[in-house]
Design a protein around this motif. Structure first.
Motif, PDB file in Angstrom:
ATOM      1  N   SER A  11       0.837  -1.207   0.000  1.00 51.23           N
ATOM      2  CA  SER A  11       0.000   0.000   0.000  1.00 51.23           C
ATOM      3  C   SER A  11       0.876   1.263   0.000  1.00 51.23           C
ATOM      4  O   SER A  11       1.559   1.560   0.988  1.00 51.23           O
ATOM      5  CB  SER A  11      -0.889  -0.040   1.256  1.00 51.23           C
ATOM      6  OG  SER A  11      -1.248   1.239   1.672  1.00 51.23           O
ATOM      7  N   PRO A  12       0.855   2.033  -1.103  1.00 59.91           N
ATOM      8  CA  PRO A  12       1.686   3.243  -1.133  1.00 59.91           C
ATOM      9  C   PRO A  12       1.392   4.220   0.017  1.00 59.91           C
ATOM     10  O   PRO A  12       2.337   4.723   0.642  1.00 59.91           O
ATOM     11  CB  PRO A  12       1.388   3.861  -2.506  1.00 59.91           C
ATOM     12  CG  PRO A  12       0.937   2.706  -3.343  1.00 59.91           C
ATOM     13  CD  PRO A  12       0.198   1.794  -2.411  1.00 59.91           C
ATOM     14  N   HIS A  40      -8.851  -6.108   7.603  1.00 60.42           N
ATOM     15  CA  HIS A  40      -9.270  -4.706   7.744  1.00 60.42           C
ATOM     16  C   HIS A  40     -10.797  -4.586   7.836  1.00 60.42           C
ATOM     17  O   HIS A  40     -11.327  -3.484   7.915  1.00 60.42           O
ATOM     18  CB  HIS A  40      -8.766  -3.892   6.545  1.00 60.42           C
ATOM     19  CG  HIS A  40      -9.238  -4.403   5.220  1.00 60.42           C
ATOM     20  ND1 HIS A  40      -9.189  -5.738   4.861  1.00 60.42           N
ATOM     21  CD2 HIS A  40      -9.802  -3.768   4.158  1.00 60.42           C
ATOM     22  CE1 HIS A  40      -9.675  -5.896   3.644  1.00 60.42           C
ATOM     23  NE2 HIS A  40     -10.058  -4.719   3.202  1.00 60.42           N
ATOM     24  N   GLN A  51     -13.443   3.523   7.583  1.00 60.65           N
ATOM     25  CA  GLN A  51     -13.094   3.514   6.150  1.00 60.65           C
ATOM     26  C   GLN A  51     -12.474   2.177   5.730  1.00 60.65           C
ATOM     27  O   GLN A  51     -12.218   1.969   4.558  1.00 60.65           O
ATOM     28  CB  GLN A  51     -12.007   4.579   5.943  1.00 60.65           C
ATOM     29  CG  GLN A  51     -12.403   5.815   5.197  1.00 60.65           C
ATOM     30  CD  GLN A  51     -11.178   6.728   5.067  1.00 60.65           C
ATOM     31  OE1 GLN A  51     -10.699   7.257   6.081  1.00 60.65           O
ATOM     32  NE2 GLN A  51     -10.691   6.918   3.871  1.00 60.65           N
ATOM     33  N   HIS A  52     -12.130   1.351   6.711  1.00 57.23           N
ATOM     34  CA  HIS A  52     -11.432   0.056   6.544  1.00 57.23           C
ATOM     35  C   HIS A  52     -10.235   0.119   5.592  1.00 57.23           C
ATOM     36  O   HIS A  52     -10.070  -0.731   4.710  1.00 57.23           O
ATOM     37  CB  HIS A  52     -12.405  -1.076   6.163  1.00 57.23           C
ATOM     38  CG  HIS A  52     -13.336  -0.788   5.008  1.00 57.23           C
ATOM     39  ND1 HIS A  52     -12.931  -0.859   3.717  1.00 57.23           N
ATOM     40  CD2 HIS A  52     -14.642  -0.426   4.989  1.00 57.23           C
ATOM     41  CE1 HIS A  52     -13.966  -0.560   2.929  1.00 57.23           C
ATOM     42  NE2 HIS A  52     -15.002  -0.283   3.683  1.00 57.23           N
ATOM     43  N   PRO A  55      -3.207   3.109   5.461  1.00 57.02           N
ATOM     44  CA  PRO A  55      -2.758   3.069   6.851  1.00 57.02           C
ATOM     45  C   PRO A  55      -3.804   3.616   7.822  1.00 57.02           C
ATOM     46  O   PRO A  55      -4.641   4.429   7.454  1.00 57.02           O
ATOM     47  CB  PRO A  55      -1.550   4.022   6.818  1.00 57.02           C
ATOM     48  CG  PRO A  55      -1.934   5.057   5.795  1.00 57.02           C
ATOM     49  CD  PRO A  55      -2.682   4.278   4.734  1.00 57.02           C
TER      50      PRO A  55
END
Ligand code: GSH
Length: 215
Positions: A11-12, A40, A51-52, A55
């Motif tokens: 995940s960027p 998540h 928002q699941h 980060p």
């Protein structure tokens, strides 16, 4: 109390926050969240972040999502008014904010023109390709001859863009050939950050493995 970071390597935005924590030399407890397994989506995670997404940061009981908001929070709290995010200089801060918002457009442009092949197995729409080129042309203009994205000093905008652009490792960054200022900045600045490889070094290999697993 250490800071908790709910994180996923691919995940960027997760990596942007981790790099910010490292830039600030803060102790962090990194908690890997396996999105494939739905970690998540548990009740416990949703309480922390409806928002699941990763980060998610938890600092002294305060839970926060959205990577750019997290980066702004971390610098505002732990290094107020540092060049990284000049909280007391309205115009400088507004420029960094503008670039952080624009980074979201860049992220969506990459998703729709490049990652869509991997995620949905379809060729990008010609409008998405056009949009990608337009967005990167603007970023190329923003960077111009600057040393860093926002001017002469490293800011959280650099960290956010660096992370967003790692998705282009999928095609060995060939898309950057048309945007010389972006390309030059991207490969130059990452060498300046002592933690860049530790956080992002495996991404080219992992992103290609991920793409292969979707075929
Ligand atoms: N704008 C958000 C994006 C976060 C995001 O979409 N994260 C993805 C991984 S890169 C995620 O958690 N996806 C799982 C989901 O949305 O359920 C940020 O910058 O934090």
């Amino acid at each position: 109390m250490p800071i908790d970071l709910y994180f996923a390597t691919l995940s960027p935005p997760s990596r942007a926050v981790l790099m910010t924590l490292k830039q600030l030399k803060l102790d962090v407890n990194v908690i890997d969240v396996n999105l494939q397994k739905g970690e998540h989506l548990t009740e416990e995670y949703l309480k922390r972040n409806p928002q699941h997404t990763v980060p998610t940061l938890v600092d002294d009981g305060f839970s926060l999502s959205e990577s750019r908001a997290i980066m702004q929070y971390l610098v505002s709290k732990y290094a107020p008014n540092s060049a990284l995010y000049p909280t007391h200089d309205l115009k400088k801060r507004a420029h960094v904010d503008r670039l952080l918002y624009y980074d979201m457009s860049i992220g969506y442009a990459i998703r729709d023109a490049v990652m869509i092949k991997v995620m949905r197995g379809v060729e990008p729409h010609e409008n998405s390709v056009k949009n990608f080129k337009n967005n990167f042309k603007v970023l190329d203009t923003f960077i111009g001859d600057n040393k860093y994205v926002a001017g002469n000093e490293l800011t959280i905008a650099d960290i956010s863009y660096l992370s967003t652009l790692t998705a282009l490792a999928l095609n060995d960054y060939k898309e950057l050939d048309d945007f010389p200022n972006v390309k030059n900045w991207f490969f130059r600045i990452q060498k300046e950050l002592p933690y860049f490889d530790e956080v992002n070094g495996k991404i080219p290999e992992l992103i290609k493995q991920f793409a292969a697993s979707k075929k």
